[in-house]
Design a protein around this motif. Structure first.
Motif, PDB file in Angstrom:
ATOM      1  N   ASP A 382     -35.307   1.341  43.142  1.00 42.21           N
ATOM      2  CA  ASP A 382     -35.759   0.913  44.472  1.00 42.21           C
ATOM      3  C   ASP A 382     -36.808  -0.172  44.350  1.00 42.21           C
ATOM      4  O   ASP A 382     -37.995   0.064  44.587  1.00 42.21           O
ATOM      5  CB  ASP A 382     -36.325   2.117  45.237  1.00 42.21           C
ATOM      6  N   ASP A 383     -36.383  -1.351  43.972  1.00 41.80           N
ATOM      7  CA  ASP A 383     -37.329  -2.438  43.740  1.00 41.80           C
ATOM      8  C   ASP A 383     -37.902  -2.955  45.054  1.00 41.80           C
ATOM      9  O   ASP A 383     -37.171  -3.127  46.028  1.00 41.80           O
ATOM     10  CB  ASP A 383     -36.613  -3.591  43.024  1.00 41.80           C
ATOM     11  N   TYR A 443     -34.323 -10.329  41.654  1.00 45.86           N
ATOM     12  CA  TYR A 443     -34.403  -9.803  43.022  1.00 45.86           C
ATOM     13  C   TYR A 443     -33.861 -10.842  43.997  1.00 45.86           C
ATOM     14  O   TYR A 443     -34.134 -12.039  43.857  1.00 45.86           O
ATOM     15  CB  TYR A 443     -35.861  -9.498  43.357  1.00 45.86           C
ATOM     16  N   VAL A 444     -33.098 -10.367  44.993  1.00 42.70           N
ATOM     17  CA  VAL A 444     -32.644 -11.270  46.042  1.00 42.70           C
ATOM     18  C   VAL A 444     -33.177 -10.772  47.381  1.00 42.70           C
ATOM     19  O   VAL A 444     -32.981  -9.608  47.750  1.00 42.70           O
ATOM     20  CB  VAL A 444     -31.103 -11.374  46.091  1.00 42.70           C
ATOM     21  N   THR A 452     -35.924 -14.049  42.920  1.00 42.36           N
ATOM     22  CA  THR A 452     -37.162 -13.865  42.170  1.00 42.36           C
ATOM     23  C   THR A 452     -36.881 -13.022  40.937  1.00 42.36           C
ATOM     24  O   THR A 452     -36.499 -11.854  41.069  1.00 42.36           O
ATOM     25  CB  THR A 452     -38.222 -13.122  43.020  1.00 42.36           C
ATOM     26  N   PRO A 453     -37.024 -13.591  39.744  1.00 45.57           N
ATOM     27  CA  PRO A 453     -36.818 -12.759  38.549  1.00 45.57           C
ATOM     28  C   PRO A 453     -37.776 -11.570  38.561  1.00 45.57           C
ATOM     29  O   PRO A 453     -38.977 -11.730  38.792  1.00 45.57           O
ATOM     30  CB  PRO A 453     -37.129 -13.719  37.390  1.00 45.57           C
ATOM     31  N   LYS A 454     -37.239 -10.365  38.369  1.00 47.69           N
ATOM     32  CA  LYS A 454     -38.077  -9.173  38.261  1.00 47.69           C
ATOM     33  C   LYS A 454     -38.722  -9.180  36.874  1.00 47.69           C
ATOM     34  O   LYS A 454     -38.300  -9.939  35.999  1.00 47.69           O
ATOM     35  CB  LYS A 454     -37.220  -7.912  38.437  1.00 47.69           C
ATOM     36  N   SER A 455     -39.693  -8.293  36.654  1.00 43.57           N
ATOM     37  CA  SER A 455     -40.289  -8.284  35.312  1.00 43.57           C
ATOM     38  C   SER A 455     -39.244  -7.957  34.249  1.00 43.57           C
ATOM     39  O   SER A 455     -39.332  -8.430  33.117  1.00 43.57           O
ATOM     40  CB  SER A 455     -41.509  -7.371  35.221  1.00 43.57           C
ATOM     41  N   SER A 456     -38.198  -7.200  34.615  1.00 39.95           N
ATOM     42  CA  SER A 456     -37.147  -6.905  33.625  1.00 39.95           C
ATOM     43  C   SER A 456     -36.407  -8.170  33.190  1.00 39.95           C
ATOM     44  O   SER A 456     -35.968  -8.266  32.043  1.00 39.95           O
ATOM     45  CB  SER A 456     -36.146  -5.897  34.195  1.00 39.95           C
TER      46      SER A 456
END
Ligand code: PNW
Length: 476
Positions: A382-383, A443-444, A452-456
């Motif tokens: 659940d980002d 992330y979209v 947005t690139p997530k930290s992963s």
């Protein structure tokens, strides 16, 4: 499989990410594309969470150049995508639509220019609706139509794509689509689902020989399966027999004909009350068993099963896929599925990397020397963006980390693993779950289509860049 060590992967190990056409492209009626079974299904009320559809998805059809730039920023060495059949051949028959092929040619050229190796999947579940109306996968002709479509795409892109996957997860197409009805086309006919499985196998075999005919000799052809890692809940004979029955329907119904030229006797016996398998015609098994260059494996979670006396218990749950009125397991009535203990993802799927290790070992032994490619592995969480817009997903980093440890352990123990594709590059349309479940490393924001690139994603980029997995990287 843990410890404070740095794990080093082979220098030529492929680090990639994967997507599928209907989940990301959108542009559902652009440039001559017609509905696939997933357009019809998602537009039928009650079939997907929130009534979500792939009409717009993440608009990759119009944003592919930005998305390839993102892949390049993330140092990906390879990208697995799928071709939308109804974009290329709207009715499932006849000549190709040039504009459809142009899109994929432009995508591939953009990848090659950035030094990213394309891996192309021909079928990731979007059957042209007209072919479903003519009978769909339970109908033998669909296999021949698929081979024709494969040849069209092979002829158009064979000069620039080296890795070809015929089908993605035929288990889902056959059994979620035609038995459980939770995937398109939403049918609930267990006998038809077994015919579908055979015709998917036949489609793979026919398409593989067409691809061999039209592709340059250097091209590699394979298939992506999602074999179950099935575990009996107890060592009792009854529970082990339940695991055997599920393994036959999940895995051996495909690997039997594909690699050994047979349907196993226990599978035929178990399903005898539904069908006599007379749809398997003379010569089919020879057509299906084509030499392959690689086997694609998709892995998310193992299955835990037991035998039960209760009729219809296989209907209850499968790995947390929720309550089902119809079972995806034809004739396997007296099997119960259990939630394994421990951590779960947002799909309620348990996190268990030993399942991936076991799978890699199993196919290394069963198919000695055949290169294995992990064509999907990943997790939904659940980002949520922070107030500054950044997205922190330490659970996903932990999931990827422990699964990559399992891959490394399998390599160490002799498995011939060529590479790993993270599922998925971007948040996307998660089939019946709609946009609720986020599998992306990126992330979209669906309202603005901002990526947005997530930290992963940043963590994975470092793994891809260095070929190393370090314990401290877990902090993300
Ligand atoms: C795979 N099951 O789907 C697909 O290849 C992807 O398109 C998908 O987004 C990903 O895994 C995550 O779900 C599956 O019920 C869907 O066992 C359902 C099942 C397995 C795989």
């Amino acid at each position: 499989m843990t410890g404070n060590v740095t794990l080093t992967f082979p220098p030529d190990f492929i680090w990639g990410a994967a997507t599928a056409a209907y989940q990301i492209e959108g542009a559902a009626s652009a440039d001559g594309r017609t509905p696939s079974i997933w357009d019809t299904f998602s537009h039928t009320p009650g079939r997907t969470a929130g009534g979500d559809t792939g009409d717009v998805a993440v608009d990759h059809y119009h944003r592919f150049r930005d998305d390839v730039a993102l892949m390049s920023d993330l140092d990906l060495g390879a990208y697995r995508f799928s071709v939308s059949w109804p974009r290329v051949q709207p009715t499932g028959r006849g000549p190709a639509v040039q504009r459809g092929l142009d899109f994929y040619r432009a995508l591939v050229d953009e990848l090659l220019e950035k030094g990213i190796t394309p891996a192309l999947t021909l079928y990731h579940w979007d059957l042209p609706q007209e072919l479903e109306d003519a009978g769909g996968w339970p109908h033998r002709d669909t296999a021949y139509r698929f081979a024709e479509y494969a040849a069209l795409v092979g002829e158009a892109l064979g000069d620039r794509v080296g890795t070809w996957i015929t089908l993605n997860e035929p288990w889902c197409s056959a059994f979620l689509g035609y038995a459980a009805g939770v995937h398109a086309p939403g049918r609930t006919d267990p006998a038809a689902s077994l015919r579908a499985a055979h015709h998917l196998n036949l489609a793979h075999g026919l398409a593989t020989s067409e691809l061999r005919r039209v592709l340059p000799a250097r091209a590699e052809v394979g298939i992506s399966l999602n074999p179950a890692t099935v575990r009996p809940r107890t060592p009792s004979e009854a529970d082990r027999d339940a695991a055997r029955r599920i393994d036959a329907l999940a895995t051996r119904v495909f690997t039997g004909p594909l690699f050994h030229g047979r349907y196993d006797a226990d599978l035929l016996d178990d399903t005898a009350r539904l069908t006599d398998w007379s749809f398997v015609r003379d010569g089919d098994l020879e057509l299906i068993k084509q030499p392959l260059d690689l086997l694609g494996l998709n892995y998310y979670t193992p299955s835990l099963v037991s035998a039960t006396d209760a009729e219809g218990s296989a209907r209850e749950r499968r790995d947390g896929h929720g309550a089902r009125d119809h079972s995806p397991w034809p004739a396997a009535d007296r099997v119960a599925f259990h939630q394994p203990p421990g951590e779960r993802t947002a799909m309620e799927w348990s996190v268990d990397p030993t399942g991936l290790y076991d799978l890699l070992q199993r196919f290394s032994r069963e198919l000695p020397g055949l290169p294995l490619l992990i064509t999907e592995n990943g997790a939904a969480y659940d980002d949520k963006p922070e107030p500054d817009g950044s997205v922190h997903d330490p659970e996903r980093i932990a999931y990827l980390h422990c699964h990559l440890e399992a891959v490394h352990a399998a390599l160490r123990d002799g498995a011939n693993i060529r590479g790993y594709f993270l599922w998925s590059l971007l948040d996307n349309f998660e089939w019946a779950y709609g946009y609720e479940k986020r599998f992306g490393a990126v992330y979209v924001d669906y309202a603005t289509q901002q990526r947005t690139p997530k930290s992963s994603a940043l963590w994975y980029a470092q793994v891809a860049r260095t070929g190393r997995l370090r314990e401290a990287d877990d902090l993300g």
